[in-house]
Scaffold this motif. Sequence first.
Motif, PDB file in Angstrom:
ATOM      1  N   GLU A  11      -3.740  -0.609  13.717  1.00 52.11           N
ATOM      2  CA  GLU A  11      -4.565  -0.629  12.508  1.00 52.11           C
ATOM      3  C   GLU A  11      -5.677  -1.663  12.612  1.00 52.11           C
ATOM      4  O   GLU A  11      -6.826  -1.379  12.231  1.00 52.11           O
ATOM      5  CB  GLU A  11      -3.734  -0.890  11.250  1.00 52.11           C
ATOM      6  CG  GLU A  11      -4.619  -1.108  10.037  1.00 52.11           C
ATOM      7  CD  GLU A  11      -4.027  -0.672   8.713  1.00 52.11           C
ATOM      8  OE1 GLU A  11      -4.663  -0.923   7.681  1.00 52.11           O
ATOM      9  OE2 GLU A  11      -2.948  -0.066   8.694  1.00 52.11           O
ATOM     10  N   ILE A  12      -5.386  -2.864  13.082  1.00 51.73           N
ATOM     11  CA  ILE A  12      -6.451  -3.864  13.147  1.00 51.73           C
ATOM     12  C   ILE A  12      -7.529  -3.418  14.117  1.00 51.73           C
ATOM     13  O   ILE A  12      -8.725  -3.678  13.906  1.00 51.73           O
ATOM     14  CB  ILE A  12      -5.893  -5.263  13.516  1.00 51.73           C
ATOM     15  CG1 ILE A  12      -6.938  -6.348  13.214  1.00 51.73           C
ATOM     16  CG2 ILE A  12      -5.454  -5.337  14.959  1.00 51.73           C
ATOM     17  CD1 ILE A  12      -7.348  -6.451  11.785  1.00 51.73           C
ATOM     18  N   ASN A  13      -7.157  -2.698  15.186  1.00 50.03           N
ATOM     19  CA  ASN A  13      -8.172  -2.208  16.108  1.00 50.03           C
ATOM     20  C   ASN A  13      -9.014  -1.102  15.486  1.00 50.03           C
ATOM     21  O   ASN A  13     -10.229  -1.048  15.694  1.00 50.03           O
ATOM     22  CB  ASN A  13      -7.517  -1.714  17.394  1.00 50.03           C
ATOM     23  CG  ASN A  13      -7.088  -2.856  18.292  1.00 50.03           C
ATOM     24  OD1 ASN A  13      -7.155  -4.020  17.909  1.00 50.03           O
ATOM     25  ND2 ASN A  13      -6.638  -2.544  19.487  1.00 50.03           N
ATOM     26  N   CYS A  14      -8.375  -0.218  14.729  1.00 51.48           N
ATOM     27  CA  CYS A  14      -9.146   0.806  14.017  1.00 51.48           C
ATOM     28  C   CYS A  14     -10.125   0.152  13.050  1.00 51.48           C
ATOM     29  O   CYS A  14     -11.298   0.556  12.956  1.00 51.48           O
ATOM     30  CB  CYS A  14      -8.209   1.746  13.261  1.00 51.48           C
ATOM     31  SG  CYS A  14      -7.416   2.993  14.288  1.00 51.48           S
ATOM     32  N   ARG A  15      -9.664  -0.854  12.335  1.00 48.92           N
ATOM     33  CA  ARG A  15     -10.555  -1.553  11.404  1.00 48.92           C
ATOM     34  C   ARG A  15     -11.680  -2.260  12.160  1.00 48.92           C
ATOM     35  O   ARG A  15     -12.813  -2.327  11.681  1.00 48.92           O
ATOM     36  CB  ARG A  15      -9.750  -2.556  10.573  1.00 48.92           C
ATOM     37  CG  ARG A  15      -8.876  -1.911   9.507  1.00 48.92           C
ATOM     38  CD  ARG A  15      -8.096  -2.947   8.738  1.00 48.92           C
ATOM     39  NE  ARG A  15      -7.297  -2.362   7.671  1.00 48.92           N
ATOM     40  CZ  ARG A  15      -7.706  -2.201   6.419  1.00 48.92           C
ATOM     41  NH1 ARG A  15      -8.936  -2.572   6.084  1.00 48.92           N
ATOM     42  NH2 ARG A  15      -6.911  -1.682   5.510  1.00 48.92           N
ATOM     43  N   GLY A  16     -11.388  -2.804  13.325  1.00 49.59           N
ATOM     44  CA  GLY A  16     -12.422  -3.444  14.117  1.00 49.59           C
ATOM     45  C   GLY A  16     -13.509  -2.463  14.521  1.00 49.59           C
ATOM     46  O   GLY A  16     -14.705  -2.772  14.457  1.00 49.59           O
ATOM     47  N   ARG A  17     -13.084  -1.256  14.933  1.00 56.27           N
ATOM     48  CA  ARG A  17     -14.068  -0.260  15.351  1.00 56.27           C
ATOM     49  C   ARG A  17     -14.902   0.259  14.186  1.00 56.27           C
ATOM     50  O   ARG A  17     -16.079   0.586  14.352  1.00 56.27           O
ATOM     51  CB  ARG A  17     -13.359   0.905  16.062  1.00 56.27           C
ATOM     52  CG  ARG A  17     -12.911   0.573  17.472  1.00 56.27           C
ATOM     53  CD  ARG A  17     -12.390   1.792  18.211  1.00 56.27           C
ATOM     54  NE  ARG A  17     -11.057   2.169  17.769  1.00 56.27           N
ATOM     55  CZ  ARG A  17      -9.930   1.729  18.302  1.00 56.27           C
ATOM     56  NH1 ARG A  17      -9.967   0.857  19.295  1.00 56.27           N
ATOM     57  NH2 ARG A  17      -8.766   2.141  17.862  1.00 56.27           N
ATOM     58  N   THR A  18     -14.304   0.343  13.000  1.00 49.64           N
ATOM     59  CA  THR A  18     -15.040   0.903  11.861  1.00 49.64           C
ATOM     60  C   THR A  18     -15.791  -0.151  11.061  1.00 49.64           C
ATOM     61  O   THR A  18     -16.853   0.148  10.497  1.00 49.64           O
ATOM     62  CB  THR A  18     -14.081   1.651  10.917  1.00 49.64           C
ATOM     63  OG1 THR A  18     -13.058   0.757  10.464  1.00 49.64           O
ATOM     64  CG2 THR A  18     -13.436   2.832  11.625  1.00 49.64           C
ATOM     65  N   GLN A  19     -15.285  -1.384  11.013  1.00 50.47           N
ATOM     66  CA  GLN A  19     -15.867  -2.391  10.134  1.00 50.47           C
ATOM     67  C   GLN A  19     -16.622  -3.488  10.864  1.00 50.47           C
ATOM     68  O   GLN A  19     -17.531  -4.092  10.306  1.00 50.47           O
ATOM     69  CB  GLN A  19     -14.760  -3.029   9.271  1.00 50.47           C
ATOM     70  CG  GLN A  19     -14.036  -2.035   8.391  1.00 50.47           C
ATOM     71  CD  GLN A  19     -12.802  -2.635   7.718  1.00 50.47           C
ATOM     72  OE1 GLN A  19     -12.640  -3.848   7.658  1.00 50.47           O
ATOM     73  NE2 GLN A  19     -11.924  -1.782   7.216  1.00 50.47           N
ATOM     74  N   LEU A  20     -16.262  -3.731  12.119  1.00 44.64           N
ATOM     75  CA  LEU A  20     -16.851  -4.864  12.837  1.00 44.64           C
ATOM     76  C   LEU A  20     -17.942  -4.417  13.803  1.00 44.64           C
ATOM     77  O   LEU A  20     -19.056  -4.944  13.780  1.00 44.64           O
ATOM     78  CB  LEU A  20     -15.756  -5.624  13.587  1.00 44.64           C
ATOM     79  CG  LEU A  20     -16.124  -7.000  14.137  1.00 44.64           C
ATOM     80  CD1 LEU A  20     -16.398  -7.978  13.005  1.00 44.64           C
ATOM     81  CD2 LEU A  20     -14.997  -7.538  15.024  1.00 44.64           C
ATOM     82  N   ILE A  21     -17.635  -3.450  14.661  1.00 47.64           N
ATOM     83  CA  ILE A  21     -18.559  -3.103  15.735  1.00 47.64           C
ATOM     84  C   ILE A  21     -19.124  -1.696  15.603  1.00 47.64           C
ATOM     85  O   ILE A  21     -19.702  -1.165  16.555  1.00 47.64           O
ATOM     86  CB  ILE A  21     -17.877  -3.268  17.111  1.00 47.64           C
ATOM     87  CG1 ILE A  21     -16.621  -2.395  17.197  1.00 47.64           C
ATOM     88  CG2 ILE A  21     -17.538  -4.724  17.368  1.00 47.64           C
ATOM     89  CD1 ILE A  21     -15.954  -2.445  18.567  1.00 47.64           C
ATOM     90  N   SER A  22     -19.001  -1.081  14.441  1.00 52.60           N
ATOM     91  CA  SER A  22     -19.562   0.249  14.216  1.00 52.60           C
ATOM     92  C   SER A  22     -21.073   0.166  14.031  1.00 52.60           C
ATOM     93  O   SER A  22     -21.660  -0.917  13.973  1.00 52.60           O
ATOM     94  CB  SER A  22     -18.917   0.884  12.978  1.00 52.60           C
ATOM     95  OG  SER A  22     -19.178   0.086  11.835  1.00 52.60           O
ATOM     96  N   ALA A  23     -21.692   1.324  13.906  1.00 53.32           N
ATOM     97  CA  ALA A  23     -23.153   1.382  13.779  1.00 53.32           C
ATOM     98  C   ALA A  23     -23.665   0.644  12.551  1.00 53.32           C
ATOM     99  O   ALA A  23     -24.810   0.170  12.536  1.00 53.32           O
ATOM    100  CB  ALA A  23     -23.606   2.841  13.751  1.00 53.32           C
ATOM    101  N   ASP A  24     -22.842   0.551  11.509  1.00 54.03           N
ATOM    102  CA  ASP A  24     -23.240  -0.176  10.298  1.00 54.03           C
ATOM    103  C   ASP A  24     -22.288  -1.327   9.986  1.00 54.03           C
ATOM    104  O   ASP A  24     -22.188  -1.778   8.854  1.00 54.03           O
ATOM    105  CB  ASP A  24     -23.309   0.777   9.106  1.00 54.03           C
ATOM    106  CG  ASP A  24     -21.980   1.488   8.848  1.00 54.03           C
ATOM    107  OD1 ASP A  24     -21.071   1.376   9.699  1.00 54.03           O
ATOM    108  OD2 ASP A  24     -21.854   2.156   7.804  1.00 54.03           O
TER     109      ASP A  24
END
Length: 695
Positions: free
Chosen positions: A430-443
């Motif tokens: 879960e923390i990795n999914c959140r990292g991809r969507t919230q930290l290093i995503s396009a926005d």
Amino acid sequence: MEKKSLLEPVWKMFSSVENGCTEMGEGDYKVRVATGTSEYSGTNNYIYLTLVGERGESERTLLDNPGLDFCRGAVDEYQVTCSAPLGRLLLVRLEKQRYWVEDNWFCRYVTVEPPGGGGELSFPCYRWLIGDVKVEMREGTARRESEDSLPQLLAHRKAELQERQKTYRWVAWAPGIPKCIDAKTESELHQDVRFDNEKRSDFEGSLQYALLELSLKKLAIRFGKSWDDLDDFKRIFWKLRSPIAEYCMEHWKEDWFFGYQCMNGSNPRMIRRVRELPKNLPVSGDMVQGSMAPRTSLEKELTAGNIYLLDYSIMEGVPTNVIRGQRQHIAAPLCLLYQHPDQGLIPIAIQLGQTPGLDTPVFLARDPPLAWLLAKMWVRHAEFQVFQLLSHLLRTHLVVEVFCVATLRQLPAVHPIYKLLAPHQRYTLEINCRGRTQLISADGIFKRVVSTGGEGLLVLAQREYQVLTYESLQPRRDFLERGVTQLRDYHYREHSMLLWDAIHSFVEEMVRVYYQTDSDVLQDSELQNWIQEVVQEGFGEIPTFGLPGVLQTREELVTLLSVVIFTSTTQHAATNNGQFDWCAWVPNTPCTMRQPAPTDKDAVTMALIMDTLPDISQSCVEMAITWHLGRAQPDAVPLGQYTEEYFTEGRAREVIDKFRQELKDIEKHILSQNEGAELPYLFLLPSRIENSITI
């Protein structure tokens, strides 16, 4: 029937357990069912239980009244009557059926005491029952596939893995980097690997708290503007502060403190000893003589092994971010350091690019103070990019995720290696999914405030994984390869080696409990499927990684498992836990640079420095996100502590107890070593290292 709401000791020594099963006759079986302790773990749905033995099954028994039992934290007792002998008890089957409204349930474990005594059997579960569902659990004794001969048990192993392989699938997040879990957001993950409700609320609440506080600061100052002076950064030191962050604010300009962070900051893996200077760093002895001790020279110190290098060539040519219409800037510095006999490790020369020339001068400690200070800021800016994206996110989070997915897909819950790894994979997906969507995503946040946000971070990741090796994840080999075994005051090295040795010893003893010979490893088909999937699926696009696709010996297995546990605990703590301490004073580790690297030493002014550093808005977000990610987690499970006790047999429990005692001894040693220290290094205290990557 007494209902128990307090937690009870779960595991006992079972003298009647033989080969994971017990001979049982007819009569009344005493059953205890434990509900999870987190919020919303209980249920008011119907729960049925069936005992499955070698000779037959018990009646499908409704466990009391819906709505009265299975409360959060409860351990409820029941009787299950069998009219005919079951033989050896193989499985416990739980069924949940909706009562009025759907209400999910988390079961920790079931214990069964047969008629006439003979010892209690434990069936670990640690799963969510969602919807109208059946779950079958095996008795808790860890067993390899070759140790099972009964068709029912072999079929259970196979069915469990088939179901998990449907639930947990691989996906390529981007080319050239390891694969990850197939989930666009955390909401697509199975509930078994999701945050508990308390964790989710705290995670989301803490980020909002930090951003709100710093938003108020922005309004109180001037939104989106540059600072006037370095002291202006003190105006965002409000509630979000720490003793080390304040120490950093006072000492960040000092050369010894710069060197200290190269060894004991959030990116302690970059520094390496050099015996000769890089050809693209034109530094002569007379240029740095003033930084040397009396009666020595650069040539002598190179020979003596006292010269070290930070090389950020990986940053060369990385695409830069555009923030609010303004192009940001990066550099690929070379920083030469000297182990001074009195001053400690200090920087002596900095070049802010990989190609020397008139526009890429070598900055020296004897240069104008502002020029030398800005050069060090550029090195620290490169540090921010490398530690956040490479040392932290990629070399811990995403490396461990490969093992998480492979473990869920290829090792059944009864397998000893599944039991060993499961506590070290809690919340990681879960923390990795959140990292991809919230930290290093396009926005995401990196796109908003970091100079490598957007395309740059992917380029950096791809470059790092082309040079990532399995050996570099083993601390002893890493320190030897970088030539830093004799570097003084390298607390990260000393503490991480203490912990590596403790983890390796623990894993070695656990492996020897379940694998008597190397042949046991080689012939474990489930284990071989696991390593094959790690190599071919997870790291398939990294040709130089160097992890073999077959495990031949116990020693190979011990080393690999030690790497996984060390990376998900100690190495993650070393790069994550101090990030607010080193980044809260933004000039010390700026997340972005708004002006190009200087080409003229004499042209550096305070105005240029302030125009280069992050603006007020960017600084506030940097403080907020590093506090949010680096703070101690309220539900943290420290290294060596296991809230979900998968192992039930005495030999394994003894090894765990020995490991815990060794961690206590390490804790005492580190505390004693740091007693009275002006700048303590406590990031690798075992009590402050989480058992898994949860943040």
